[in-house]
Design an enzyme around this catalytic site. Structure first.
Site, mmCIF file in Angstrom:
data_model
loop_
_atom_site.group_PDB
_atom_site.id
_atom_site.type_symbol
_atom_site.label_atom_id
_atom_site.label_comp_id
_atom_site.label_asym_id
_atom_site.label_seq_id
_atom_site.Cartn_x
_atom_site.Cartn_y
_atom_site.Cartn_z
ATOM 1 N N ASP A 1 0.851 -1.193 0.000
ATOM 2 C CA ASP A 1 0.000 0.000 0.000
ATOM 3 C C ASP A 1 0.887 1.243 0.000
ATOM 4 O O ASP A 1 2.065 1.188 0.333
ATOM 5 C CB ASP A 1 -0.919 0.020 1.229
ATOM 6 C CG ASP A 1 -1.845 1.229 1.216
ATOM 7 O OD1 ASP A 1 -2.539 1.430 0.198
ATOM 8 O OD2 ASP A 1 -1.858 1.996 2.194
ATOM 9 N N SER A 2 0.267 2.374 -0.319
ATOM 10 C CA SER A 2 0.995 3.639 -0.295
ATOM 11 C C SER A 2 1.345 4.060 1.138
ATOM 12 O O SER A 2 2.199 4.909 1.338
ATOM 13 C CB SER A 2 0.161 4.730 -0.959
ATOM 14 O OG SER A 2 -1.090 4.842 -0.306
ATOM 15 N N CYS B 1 -3.700 -1.075 -2.225
ATOM 16 C CA CYS B 1 -3.953 0.325 -2.558
ATOM 17 C C CYS B 1 -4.861 0.419 -3.797
ATOM 18 O O CYS B 1 -4.511 -0.085 -4.868
ATOM 19 C CB CYS B 1 -2.625 1.007 -2.831
ATOM 20 S SG CYS B 1 -2.776 2.746 -3.235
ATOM 21 N N GLU C 1 -6.740 9.926 8.577
ATOM 22 C CA GLU C 1 -5.389 9.841 9.173
ATOM 23 C C GLU C 1 -5.279 10.743 10.403
ATOM 24 O O GLU C 1 -4.479 10.494 11.299
ATOM 25 C CB GLU C 1 -4.324 10.160 8.127
ATOM 26 C CG GLU C 1 -4.328 9.106 7.038
ATOM 27 C CD GLU C 1 -3.003 8.865 6.346
ATOM 28 O OE1 GLU C 1 -2.040 9.597 6.625
ATOM 29 O OE2 GLU C 1 -2.949 7.939 5.515
ATOM 30 N N CYS D 1 -11.329 3.075 -1.647
ATOM 31 C CA CYS D 1 -10.101 3.645 -1.100
ATOM 32 C C CYS D 1 -9.837 2.942 0.228
ATOM 33 O O CYS D 1 -10.784 2.668 0.984
ATOM 34 C CB CYS D 1 -10.277 5.147 -0.890
ATOM 35 S SG CYS D 1 -8.869 5.918 -0.066
ATOM 36 N N HIS E 1 -8.819 3.829 3.023
ATOM 37 C CA HIS E 1 -9.158 4.487 4.288
ATOM 38 C C HIS E 1 -10.655 4.485 4.601
ATOM 39 O O HIS E 1 -11.053 4.667 5.742
ATOM 40 C CB HIS E 1 -8.698 5.948 4.247
ATOM 41 C CG HIS E 1 -7.211 6.118 4.264
ATOM 42 N ND1 HIS E 1 -6.389 5.527 3.330
ATOM 43 C CD2 HIS E 1 -6.401 6.816 5.099
ATOM 44 C CE1 HIS E 1 -5.135 5.870 3.592
ATOM 45 N NE2 HIS E 1 -5.114 6.639 4.654
HETATM 46 N N1 DGL Z 1 -4.148 3.884 -0.475
HETATM 47 C C1 DGL Z 1 -4.790 4.900 -1.290
HETATM 48 C C2 DGL Z 1 -5.984 4.288 -2.008
HETATM 49 O O1 DGL Z 1 -6.528 3.288 -1.599
HETATM 50 C C3 DGL Z 1 -5.232 6.089 -0.451
HETATM 51 C C4 DGL Z 1 -4.079 6.908 0.117
HETATM 52 C C5 DGL Z 1 -3.218 7.549 -0.964
HETATM 53 O O2 DGL Z 1 -3.709 8.409 -1.735
HETATM 54 O O3 DGL Z 1 -2.050 7.179 -1.050
HETATM 55 O O4 DGL Z 1 -6.397 4.798 -3.017
#
Ligand code: DGL
Length: 297
Positions: free
Chosen positions: A10-11, A72, A149, A184, A186
């Protein structure tokens, strides 16, 4: 018992929602890579995201993983074909499982997708949903990631922001749309708030839950049995060093299959302490074995 070794990319911290959902269903050795130094991905170009994702793939493959999950949504939406091409192990993204679950749930065949700017611009969800015969209405909600966050999941400001976004999304979608896809990492943390805002007939599909289900199914198919009894991956298992346990005597999942054999390692490209703080919020418990790695670039 031979457990699969699953890499999760993930990012940053958001992919922990996917890790949590998987760990509740699938005993495995988990290797989580969060590219915290370079997040957010949701505002970046496809070329940049693909480059970062391929670097992470190489790193996770060096941990002898058997399967890679791109947790992600943005990386999946923008770079899944390139990641698959670069990888030497099977790769699962979050878009197709989310679309498949929406197709199972929607009776009206019309859904709303909320996601980052980059995911929406790629139209990856719209295309996947169309392949399942669903109409999709996509809405970028860029303020939601920083609010989550910040820990403001049950905050009046977040509820107000979500109300505005969903109001705009519903104004462009036909009145019969009956599913909201959380596209997403989050957003699952906002599910209670979103449920309060949505019309009662609308259901929520979250890509963390649906991806966990898809991975479990995939492991079952590969092994012809339950993943907890699986030997899908075990060729090199005996020669590998065991990973550290998540937190001694305090494994990640509560309930589900026995957790004593599951292990978790976390790798991040920015502050270990910050990751630990945020991870506790996402997972509802502490994580200890977090390592800093520098992939350069
Ligand atoms: N993990 C990213 C997503 O699911 C969200 C956070 C980011 O923009 O890096 O799209």
């Amino acid at each position: 018992m031979m457990l699969p070794r699953i890499g999760v990319f993930d990012s940053g911290v958001g992919g922990l929602t996917v890790l949590k959902a998987m760990a509740e269903q699938i005993p495995a050795h988990y290797f989580y890579f969060g590219d915290t130094a370079r997040l957010p991905y949701g505002t970046k170009s496809a070329e940049t995201v693909a480059r970062y994702a391929i670097g992470a793939t190489r790193f996770l493959e060096a941990q002898n993983i058997d399967l890679l999950v791109i947790a992600c949504n943005t990386a999946t939406a923008l770079a899944l074909p390139l990641i698959k091409e670069a990888a030497h192990v099977p790769v699962v993204g979050v878009v197709e499982p989310g679309a498949a679950m929406a197709a199972e749930v929607s009776t009206q065949r019309a859904v709303i997708v909320i996601a980052t700017e980059a995911t929406v611009s790629s139209h990856a969800y719209r295309d996947a949903l169309q392949r399942h015969g669903l109409e999709a209405y996509e809405k970028a909600c860029p303020l939601l990631v920083p609010l989550v966050e910040e820990g403001w999941t049950e905050h009046p400001v977040t509820e107000q922001v979500a109300r505005i976004y969903l109001g705009e999304a519903m104004a462009q979608a036909p009145g019969h749309a009956d599913v909201l896809v959380l596209a997403c990492t989050h957003y699952p943390l906002l599910a209670p708030t979103l449920h309060r805002i949505l019309p009662v007939q609308m259901q929520i599909v979250d890509s963390a839950e649906s991806t966990a289900r898809a991975v479990r199914q995939m492991l079952r198919e590969k092994s012809g049995c339950h993943p907890e009894r699986s030997e899908v991956t075990s060729a090199t298992e005996r020669s590998r060093k065991p990973a550290l346990s998540l937190s001694k005597g305090n494994p990640l999942p509560e309930g589900g299959p026995p957790s004593e054999h599951r292990t978790f390692r976390f790798y991040v490209t920015d502050s270990v302490d910050k990751f630990k703080r945020l991870a506790a919020r996402f997972l509802g418990r502490q994580v200890d074995n977090v390592e800093h790695v520098d992939l350069g670039g």
